[in-house]
Scaffold this motif. Structure first.
Motif, PDB file in Angstrom:
ATOM      1  N   GLY A  53       1.317  -1.582   0.517  1.00 14.06           N
ATOM      2  CA  GLY A  53       0.186  -0.364   0.573  1.00 14.06           C
ATOM      3  C   GLY A  53       0.465   1.028  -0.034  1.00 14.06           C
ATOM      4  O   GLY A  53       0.727   1.688  -0.644  1.00 14.06           O
ATOM      5  N   ALA A  54       2.198   1.207   0.293  1.00 10.41           N
ATOM      6  CA  ALA A  54       2.417   2.416   0.962  1.00 10.41           C
ATOM      7  C   ALA A  54       3.541   2.350  -0.658  1.00 10.41           C
ATOM      8  O   ALA A  54       3.993   3.806  -0.664  1.00 10.41           O
ATOM      9  CB  ALA A  54       3.972   2.084   1.924  1.00 10.41           C
ATOM     10  N   ARG A  55       3.280   1.513  -1.151  1.00 17.19           N
ATOM     11  CA  ARG A  55       4.289   1.810  -2.965  1.00 17.19           C
ATOM     12  C   ARG A  55       3.294   2.602  -3.618  1.00 17.19           C
ATOM     13  O   ARG A  55       2.235   1.046  -4.657  1.00 17.19           O
ATOM     14  CB  ARG A  55       4.491   1.120  -3.663  1.00 17.19           C
ATOM     15  N   HIS A  56       3.049   4.092  -3.872  1.00 11.02           N
ATOM     16  CA  HIS A  56       1.991   4.126  -4.787  1.00 11.02           C
ATOM     17  C   HIS A  56       2.731   4.851  -5.878  1.00 11.02           C
ATOM     18  O   HIS A  56       3.694   5.939  -5.267  1.00 11.02           O
ATOM     19  CB  HIS A  56       1.166   5.223  -4.484  1.00 11.02           C
ATOM     20  N   ASN A  73       0.621  -0.768  -5.362  1.00 10.36           N
ATOM     21  CA  ASN A  73      -0.265  -0.545  -4.629  1.00 10.36           C
ATOM     22  C   ASN A  73      -1.255  -0.437  -5.752  1.00 10.36           C
ATOM     23  O   ASN A  73      -0.353  -0.497  -7.223  1.00 10.36           O
ATOM     24  CB  ASN A  73      -0.472   0.909  -3.982  1.00 10.36           C
ATOM     25  N   CYS A  74      -2.195  -0.426  -5.649  1.00 11.81           N
ATOM     26  CA  CYS A  74      -3.559  -0.711  -7.091  1.00 11.81           C
ATOM     27  C   CYS A  74      -2.602   0.314  -8.709  1.00 11.81           C
ATOM     28  O   CYS A  74      -3.427   0.254  -9.424  1.00 11.81           O
ATOM     29  CB  CYS A  74      -4.938  -0.702  -6.970  1.00 11.81           C
ATOM     30  N   GLN A  75      -2.847   1.640  -7.364  1.00 15.43           N
ATOM     31  CA  GLN A  75      -2.703   2.609  -9.077  1.00 15.43           C
ATOM     32  C   GLN A  75      -1.066   2.507  -9.626  1.00 15.43           C
ATOM     33  O   GLN A  75      -1.298   2.445 -10.755  1.00 15.43           O
ATOM     34  CB  GLN A  75      -2.484   3.616  -8.126  1.00 15.43           C
ATOM     35  N   LEU A  76       0.277   1.814  -8.819  1.00 19.21           N
ATOM     36  CA  LEU A  76       1.376   2.444  -9.313  1.00 19.21           C
ATOM     37  C   LEU A  76       1.517   0.784 -10.269  1.00 19.21           C
ATOM     38  O   LEU A  76       2.192   0.394 -11.375  1.00 19.21           O
ATOM     39  CB  LEU A  76       2.401   1.849  -8.458  1.00 19.21           C
ATOM     40  N   TYR A  77       0.860  -0.192  -9.980  1.00 18.77           N
ATOM     41  CA  TYR A  77       0.409  -1.644 -10.420  1.00 18.77           C
ATOM     42  C   TYR A  77      -0.633  -1.260 -12.314  1.00 18.77           C
ATOM     43  O   TYR A  77       0.331  -2.021 -13.390  1.00 18.77           O
ATOM     44  CB  TYR A  77      -0.267  -2.296 -10.190  1.00 18.77           C
ATOM     45  N   ALA A  78      -1.439  -0.852 -12.070  1.00 17.13           N
ATOM     46  CA  ALA A  78      -1.933   0.067 -12.941  1.00 17.13           C
ATOM     47  C   ALA A  78      -1.441   0.659 -13.746  1.00 17.13           C
ATOM     48  O   ALA A  78      -1.179   0.001 -15.203  1.00 17.13           O
ATOM     49  CB  ALA A  78      -4.041   0.423 -12.757  1.00 17.13           C
ATOM     50  N   TYR A  79      -0.265   0.860 -13.793  1.00 16.64           N
ATOM     51  CA  TYR A  79       0.265   1.896 -14.142  1.00 16.64           C
ATOM     52  C   TYR A  79       1.215   1.542 -15.083  1.00 16.64           C
ATOM     53  O   TYR A  79       1.542   1.716 -16.429  1.00 16.64           O
ATOM     54  CB  TYR A  79       1.247   3.876 -13.568  1.00 16.64           C
ATOM     55  N   ALA A  80       1.864   1.107 -14.536  1.00 19.76           N
ATOM     56  CA  ALA A  80       2.996  -0.477 -14.732  1.00 19.76           C
ATOM     57  C   ALA A  80       2.769  -1.128 -16.178  1.00 19.76           C
ATOM     58  O   ALA A  80       2.864  -1.209 -17.109  1.00 19.76           O
ATOM     59  CB  ALA A  80       3.625  -1.219 -13.481  1.00 19.76           C
ATOM     60  N   VAL A  81       1.250  -1.403 -15.752  1.00 20.65           N
ATOM     61  CA  VAL A  81       0.736  -3.016 -17.022  1.00 20.65           C
ATOM     62  C   VAL A  81       0.536  -1.259 -18.360  1.00 20.65           C
ATOM     63  O   VAL A  81       1.028  -2.379 -19.120  1.00 20.65           O
ATOM     64  CB  VAL A  81      -0.428  -2.823 -16.610  1.00 20.65           C
ATOM     65  N   ALA A 143      -5.278  -5.133  -2.081  1.00 12.14           N
ATOM     66  CA  ALA A 143      -4.903  -5.874  -0.336  1.00 12.14           C
ATOM     67  C   ALA A 143      -5.494  -7.735  -0.534  1.00 12.14           C
ATOM     68  O   ALA A 143      -4.824  -8.527   0.514  1.00 12.14           O
ATOM     69  CB  ALA A 143      -4.750  -5.400   0.558  1.00 12.14           C
ATOM     70  N   GLU A 144      -7.221  -7.182  -0.419  1.00 11.13           N
ATOM     71  CA  GLU A 144      -7.403  -8.246  -0.367  1.00 11.13           C
ATOM     72  C   GLU A 144      -6.611  -9.340  -0.505  1.00 11.13           C
ATOM     73  O   GLU A 144      -7.030 -11.006   0.118  1.00 11.13           O
ATOM     74  CB  GLU A 144      -9.449  -8.330  -0.808  1.00 11.13           C
ATOM     75  N   VAL A 145      -6.504  -9.887  -1.592  1.00 14.04           N
ATOM     76  CA  VAL A 145      -5.480 -10.679  -2.647  1.00 14.04           C
ATOM     77  C   VAL A 145      -4.525 -11.089  -2.364  1.00 14.04           C
ATOM     78  O   VAL A 145      -3.604 -11.860  -2.521  1.00 14.04           O
ATOM     79  CB  VAL A 145      -6.026 -11.112  -3.966  1.00 14.04           C
ATOM     80  N   GLY A 146      -3.547  -9.898  -2.767  1.00 11.55           N
ATOM     81  CA  GLY A 146      -2.237  -9.730  -1.909  1.00 11.55           C
ATOM     82  C   GLY A 146      -1.533 -10.093  -3.571  1.00 11.55           C
ATOM     83  O   GLY A 146      -0.148  -9.261  -3.551  1.00 11.55           O
ATOM     84  N   ARG A 147      -1.538  -9.998  -4.534  1.00  4.64           N
ATOM     85  CA  ARG A 147      -1.625 -10.460  -5.824  1.00  4.64           C
ATOM     86  C   ARG A 147      -1.973 -10.108  -6.385  1.00  4.64           C
ATOM     87  O   ARG A 147      -3.213  -9.660  -6.379  1.00  4.64           O
ATOM     88  CB  ARG A 147      -0.905 -11.971  -5.901  1.00  4.64           C
ATOM     89  N   PRO A 148      -2.051  -9.635  -7.979  1.00  6.28           N
ATOM     90  CA  PRO A 148      -2.612  -9.591  -9.278  1.00  6.28           C
ATOM     91  C   PRO A 148      -3.852 -10.713  -9.415  1.00  6.28           C
ATOM     92  O   PRO A 148      -3.626 -11.552  -9.229  1.00  6.28           O
ATOM     93  CB  PRO A 148      -1.706  -9.439 -10.618  1.00  6.28           C
ATOM     94  N   ALA A 149      -4.853 -10.119  -9.512  1.00  9.34           N
ATOM     95  CA  ALA A 149      -6.334 -11.301  -9.672  1.00  9.34           C
ATOM     96  C   ALA A 149      -7.019 -10.323 -11.267  1.00  9.34           C
ATOM     97  O   ALA A 149      -7.212  -8.853 -10.921  1.00  9.34           O
ATOM     98  CB  ALA A 149      -6.573 -10.528  -8.841  1.00  9.34           C
ATOM     99  N   VAL A 150      -7.613 -10.914 -11.497  1.00  8.83           N
ATOM    100  CA  VAL A 150      -8.410 -10.618 -13.069  1.00  8.83           C
ATOM    101  C   VAL A 150      -9.834 -11.421 -11.920  1.00  8.83           C
ATOM    102  O   VAL A 150     -10.485 -11.524 -11.867  1.00  8.83           O
ATOM    103  CB  VAL A 150      -8.341 -11.493 -13.616  1.00  8.83           C
ATOM    104  N   TRP A 151     -10.613 -10.160 -11.863  1.00 10.11           N
ATOM    105  CA  TRP A 151     -12.016  -9.818 -11.775  1.00 10.11           C
ATOM    106  C   TRP A 151     -13.720  -9.184 -12.810  1.00 10.11           C
ATOM    107  O   TRP A 151     -12.949  -8.367 -13.099  1.00 10.11           O
ATOM    108  CB  TRP A 151     -12.344  -9.029 -10.418  1.00 10.11           C
ATOM    109  N   GLY A 152     -14.758  -9.909 -12.180  1.00  6.19           N
ATOM    110  CA  GLY A 152     -15.384  -9.450 -13.328  1.00  6.19           C
ATOM    111  C   GLY A 152     -16.248  -8.232 -12.258  1.00  6.19           C
ATOM    112  O   GLY A 152     -16.239  -8.384 -11.236  1.00  6.19           O
TER     113      GLY A 152
END
Length: 174
Positions: A53-56, A73-81, A143-152
């Protein structure tokens, strides 16, 4: 063509699949070779990024140690994708991303590589950010999953903190 993803409470029914694309299943523990064509283009390390979470975007932690190896965090990951696919954004937090008109535009219907913002209400502040991969599926890191996930969309609707789709942002053409 899938139904549009509209801002507001996420409907529990998933979007209709695109008959021209293989169906992507919701998978809280995706493997390095997912069925969806876009996801299959992500290198294996993208599937093993731990949630931090602190890595945004714009954080001191990311400035000191760039990249995803130490987590994101979610944003940093999305931007890296997005960067992997040749698209880039400045270090915007979710509310800044939502307000941004220089680099992004709000759209009514999500396409692959658009950013979706989810929250417990309609507020973009603190919103969770994921990347649309098509067929009503969203690649994200939480955070809930802890790793990348694909959800509908039904997966988001089932969780109080993500039940509301704030909206969809598309990067402007360079």
């Amino acid at each position: 063509m899938p139904d549009p993803v509209q801002p507001g409470p996420v409907q529990p029914a998933p979007l209709k699949p695109d008959p021209l694309q293989p169906s992507a299943q919701s998978d809280p523990h995706p493997h390095p070779h997912p069925a969806h064509p876009l996801l299959s283009l992500l290198p294996a390390p993208f599937w093993h990024v731990p949630y931090a979470g602190a890595r945004h975007p714009g954080s001191a932690a990311v400035a000191a140690l760039p990249g995803l190896a130490a987590g994101a965090n979610c944003q940093l990951y999305a931007y890296a994708v997005l960067a992997h696919f040749g698209r880039s954004l400045p270090a915007l937090r979710s509310s800044d991303l939502w307000e941004d008109t220089r680099h992004t535009v709000q759209v009514a219907q999500a396409r692959p590589l658009d950013l979706l913002l989810f929250n417990k209400d309609g507020d973009a502040y603190g919103a969770h950010v994921g990347v649309c991969v098509g067929d009503g599926q969203v690649l994200h890191l939480c955070a809930e999953v802890g790793r990348p996930a694909v959800w509908g969309t039904a997966d988001f609707a089932a969780r109080e903190r993500y039940r509301f789709l704030v909206g969809v942002k598309r990067l402007r053409a360079a």
